[in-house]
Scaffold this active site. Structure first.
Site, short mmCIF file in Angstrom:
data_model
loop_
_atom_site.label_atom_id
_atom_site.label_comp_id
_atom_site.label_asym_id
_atom_site.label_seq_id
_atom_site.Cartn_x
_atom_site.Cartn_y
_atom_site.Cartn_z
N GLU A 1 0.81 -1.23 0.00
CA GLU A 1 0.00 0.00 0.00
C GLU A 1 0.85 1.28 0.00
OE1 GLU A 1 -3.18 0.27 2.91
OE2 GLU A 1 -3.30 -1.90 3.04
N GLY A 2 2.12 1.16 -0.30
CA GLY A 2 2.98 2.34 -0.28
C GLY A 2 3.39 2.78 1.11
#
Length: 337
Positions: free
Chosen positions: A308-309
């Site tokens: 998800e970064g």
């Protein structure tokens, strides 16, 4: 004239501080300035684009979680209650969610904007049985990523981050790391989101066989080879990175899956890696091989593996500090009498 390491070091040494006194922050400042090709790089405004997609290979038993979790997590991102949205808000990073191929599209009645491209299928085919996607689907997904990078650039963003959401995508990442970085199956294949021993063994066998099939195509048709084992969200991130590098953006990589996308971008658009900075080293064993292949050193080694970064978002304050050092500190010659 290109900005070299030597030029940045000379600039840092001229600042009002003892030379080298900021230690590894000065090395990061060098990396940032060279990636941006500017002695005075900025890290704001910045944008994180999360690309989501489902993977047919989940049906072959490579994950501890069903594909339905992809949509559940997308809906959590949409209502801004995910780890990624919390960290993006904390770091003043604009976040956009892009649905590149979910089997069950999420509900859209919430604050976070979602882009969906109907040209890409609802989830890849099972790469254990055949190619994950067609070349045409690859091209569509790549174009989605390119458009997102161009959009961020048009909005004035100078630093681009990508993140992903897709149950089963560490299987694709492992295949790509074998195919493009020469990793062994044992190193490339990790536990992803918590696979047990039996699942890990099945996953490793699938990665081995799929990567070997793809390798037969690599020299003659690299796009077809990569398409055979990739995910829609991974290809979109590759297009995002390639376009980002082309337009002069600084690219901050997250973990294993985003680095697999970076391998694709560098293979198909050589030179893209020169604009990249690696935020962290994932707990996935193949991540080190992928980063080494790209010539990148991670900023953090904190055993993060969420995706998800989130690793890239965690590293953002370090980049801000490096930019402040380069931009806001007086030169010694200017303050001495």
């Amino acid at each position: 004239m290109s900005v070299t390491r030597e030029m940045v070091i000379e600039h840092l040494n001229a600042l009002a501080k003892p030379q080298g006194s900021m230690g590894r922050l000065e090395e990061l400042a060098v990396v940032l300035a060279v990636a941006k090709q500017n002695l005075h790089p900025r890290t704001k405004p910045r944008k994180i684009t999360l690309f989501a997609g489902d993977h047919g290979v989940v049906e072959s038993g490579v994950s501890a979680w069903p594909s339905a979790v992809t949509t559940v997590m997308m809906e959590t991102i949409i209502v801004q209650k995910a780890t990624s949205t919390a960290l993006a808000a904390a770091q003043s990073a604009d976040l956009r969610l892009v649905d590149v191929g979910s089997i069950t599209p999420p509900k859209l009645s919430a604050p976070t904007e979602v882009f969906r491209d109907a040209r890409v299928a609802a989830g890849t085919a099972d790469l254990a049985l055949g190619p994950a996607m067609t070349v045409e689907q690859f091209q569509y997904a790549w174009a989605v990523g390119e458009a997102e990078a161009a959009r961020a650039h048009d909005e004035g963003c100078v630093l681009l981050l990508a993140g992903e959401m897709g149950i089963g995508n560490t299987t694709s990442a492992a295949c790509l790391t074998m195919l493009l970085a020469g990793a062994s199956a044992d190193i490339a294949t990790g536990r992803g989101a918590g696979a047990d021993d039996a699942t890990l063994e099945a996953k490793r066998d699938i990665v081995t066989q799929a990567s070997r099939r793809a390798a037969l195509l690599l020299d003659k048709d690299p796009v077809a080879a990569i398409a055979a084992v990739a995910g829609f969200e991974i290809v979109a991130m590759a297009g995002y990175y390639a376009q980002g590098a082309k337009q002069g953006s600084t690219l901050l990589l997250d973990g294993y899956v985003t680095t697999a996308a970076a391998l694709i971008a560098e293979r198909l658009a050589p030179g893209t890696a020169q604009r990249m900075i690696a935020a962290h080293l994932s707990a996935e064993p193949g991540h080190r091989v992928a980063l080494d292949h790209l010539g990148l050193q991670p900023l953090l080694e904190w055993d993060m593996r969420l995706g998800e970064g989130t690793g890239a978002l965690t590293a953002l304050p370090m980049l801000d500090s490096a930019a402040a050092l380069l931009n806001d500190v007086a030169k010694l010659a200017d303050i001495l009498p």
